[in-house]
Design a protein around this motif. Structure first.
Motif, PDB file in Angstrom:
ATOM      1  N   GLU A 172       0.862  -1.184   0.000  1.00  0.00           N
ATOM      2  CA  GLU A 172       0.000   0.000   0.000  1.00  0.00           C
ATOM      3  C   GLU A 172       0.900   1.235   0.000  1.00  0.00           C
ATOM      4  OE1 GLU A 172      -3.272   0.240  -0.198  1.00  0.00           O
ATOM      5  OE2 GLU A 172      -3.522  -1.943  -0.281  1.00  0.00           O
ATOM      6  N   PRO A 173       0.639   2.218  -0.859  1.00  0.00           N
ATOM      7  CA  PRO A 173       1.477   3.426  -0.873  1.00  0.00           C
ATOM      8  C   PRO A 173       1.612   4.078   0.499  1.00  0.00           C
ATOM      9  CG  PRO A 173       0.070   3.399  -2.802  1.00  0.00           C
ATOM     10  CD  PRO A 173      -0.375   2.252  -1.932  1.00  0.00           C
ATOM     11  N   SER A 174       0.536   4.066   1.275  1.00  0.00           N
ATOM     12  CA  SER A 174       0.573   4.698   2.597  1.00  0.00           C
ATOM     13  C   SER A 174       1.480   3.949   3.566  1.00  0.00           C
ATOM     14  CB  SER A 174      -0.839   4.790   3.179  1.00  0.00           C
ATOM     15  OG  SER A 174      -1.390   3.502   3.364  1.00  0.00           O
ATOM     16  N   ARG A 175       1.848   2.708   3.230  1.00  0.00           N
ATOM     17  CA  ARG A 175       2.752   1.921   4.064  1.00  0.00           C
ATOM     18  C   ARG A 175       4.134   1.802   3.442  1.00  0.00           C
ATOM     19  NH1 ARG A 175       0.988   2.324   9.059  1.00  0.00           N
ATOM     20  NH2 ARG A 175      -1.217   1.802   9.227  1.00  0.00           N
ATOM     21  N   CYS A 176       4.409   2.703   2.508  1.00  0.00           N
ATOM     22  CA  CYS A 176       5.737   2.756   1.899  1.00  0.00           C
ATOM     23  C   CYS A 176       6.489   3.986   2.396  1.00  0.00           C
ATOM     24  CB  CYS A 176       5.626   2.849   0.375  1.00  0.00           C
ATOM     25  SG  CYS A 176       4.995   1.368  -0.423  1.00  0.00           S
ATOM     26  N   ALA A 177       7.754   3.811   2.711  1.00  0.00           N
ATOM     27  CA  ALA A 177       8.623   4.934   3.062  1.00  0.00           C
ATOM     28  C   ALA A 177       9.466   5.265   1.838  1.00  0.00           C
ATOM     29  CB  ALA A 177       9.513   4.577   4.240  1.00  0.00           C
ATOM     30  N   VAL A 178       9.436   6.511   1.451  1.00  0.00           N
ATOM     31  CA  VAL A 178      10.205   6.992   0.298  1.00  0.00           C
ATOM     32  C   VAL A 178      11.333   7.886   0.792  1.00  0.00           C
ATOM     33  CG1 VAL A 178      10.134   8.485  -1.735  1.00  0.00           C
ATOM     34  CG2 VAL A 178       8.285   6.861  -1.325  1.00  0.00           C
ATOM     35  N   VAL A 179      12.513   7.718   0.217  1.00  0.00           N
ATOM     36  CA  VAL A 179      13.638   8.592   0.538  1.00  0.00           C
ATOM     37  C   VAL A 179      13.997   9.363  -0.730  1.00  0.00           C
ATOM     38  CG1 VAL A 179      15.961   8.761   1.477  1.00  0.00           C
ATOM     39  CG2 VAL A 179      14.456   6.902   2.217  1.00  0.00           C
ATOM     40  N   GLU A 180      13.966  10.688  -0.635  1.00  0.00           N
ATOM     41  CA  GLU A 180      14.182  11.578  -1.780  1.00  0.00           C
ATOM     42  C   GLU A 180      15.091  12.734  -1.404  1.00  0.00           C
ATOM     43  OE1 GLU A 180      13.625  12.220  -4.877  1.00  0.00           O
ATOM     44  OE2 GLU A 180      12.156  10.760  -5.607  1.00  0.00           O
ATOM     45  N   ASP A 181      15.676  13.377  -2.430  1.00  0.00           N
ATOM     46  CA  ASP A 181      16.566  14.503  -2.153  1.00  0.00           C
ATOM     47  C   ASP A 181      16.122  15.813  -2.783  1.00  0.00           C
ATOM     48  OD1 ASP A 181      18.944  14.978  -4.674  1.00  0.00           O
ATOM     49  OD2 ASP A 181      17.356  13.491  -4.820  1.00  0.00           O
ATOM     50  N   THR A 182      15.088  15.801  -3.637  1.00  0.00           N
ATOM     51  CA  THR A 182      14.648  17.030  -4.299  1.00  0.00           C
ATOM     52  C   THR A 182      13.163  17.271  -4.084  1.00  0.00           C
ATOM     53  OG1 THR A 182      14.048  15.965  -6.400  1.00  0.00           O
ATOM     54  CG2 THR A 182      16.364  16.648  -6.119  1.00  0.00           C
TER      55      THR A 182
END
Length: 233
Positions: A172-182
């Motif tokens: 589920e997208p809501s249970r995904c952690a995303v790491v981004e720099d911009t």
């Protein structure tokens, strides 16, 4: 389209609410955001045009078509987006063939996620040819799935790449952690409904709802990412 490599499973073994981790590439795992700007500067110099440093914040983190189109319009260079894309990709490949530094904490985080069998995807606006070159150094075995910018109809800042990655991992997208720099990548992840950790590389990013800002990837580990799932809905 996605490329699947060495799947690590569909859920963390301990039943954590964190279902998957989705990672950006340039500026997040590999220290290459500066490479892209250097290549753009050199390429336009060869075309007889100088780039304004202020444009760097405009082109960072986005799809190449957007960056190329902006720079062509801003400089008036006599070149098409398709022609410029070929030059930029080739220039970038030449750079990473000479050196490809990882961001501090990247190797440790990838190893930890793999050790705990956390489904992990690489989600980048870079083209497939670039991703595959970088994976040779970064380690394709760490990713159950990779999504390239030229394999989706709409790349970042649209949510499509992150929605595709989450679906591909059965999360589920809501249970995904995303790491981004911009900011562009953060916008894409937030539009997909993911929890976001921002590690700014070129321009500042403010903290916000469902978004945590840290100074370095060295501050991010599995416990930190799991903790994001227990915060406000």
């Amino acid at each position: 389209m996605t490329t699947t490599v060495s799947a690590l499973g569909t859920r963390p073994a301990d039943g954590s609410a964190l279902q998957a981790v989705l990672l950006d590439m340039d500026g997040t795992l590999v220290d290459t955001e500066g490479f892209w700007w250097d290549v753009e500067v050199e390429t336009f110099a060869g075309l007889g045009h100088a780039l304004d440093e202020s444009w760097r914040h405009v082109v960072v983190g986005g799809p190449m078509s957007r960056s190329a189109g902006f720079l062509i319009e801003a400089t008036g260079a006599d070149i098409t987006v398709a022609e410029l894309t070929v030059l930029l990709n080739q220039g970038f490949e030449d750079r990473i063939d000479r050196a490809l530094p990882l961001m501090p904490g990247a190797s440790r985080l990838l190893a930890e996620l793999a050790a705990h069998e956390v489904p992990t995807a690489l989600v980048s606006a870079s083209h497939r040819r670039i991703i595959d070159r970088v994976l040779g150094t970064l380690g394709s075995e760490y990713f159950a799935l990779t999504v390239a910018g030229d394999e989706v109809a709409r790349t970042k800042p649209h949510p499509d790449p992150y929605l595709l990655a989450a679906a591909g991992l059965g999360a589920e997208p809501s249970r995904c952690a995303v790491v981004e720099d911009t900011a562009t990548g953060v916008a894409a992840a937030e539009a997909a409904g993911c929890r976001v950790v921002a590690v700014p590389s070129v321009a500042p990013i403010a903290a916000g709802h469902r978004r945590t800002v840290v100074d370095s990837l060295e501050q991010v580990d599995l416990a930190f990412l799991r903790g994001l799932m227990t915060e406000m809905p």
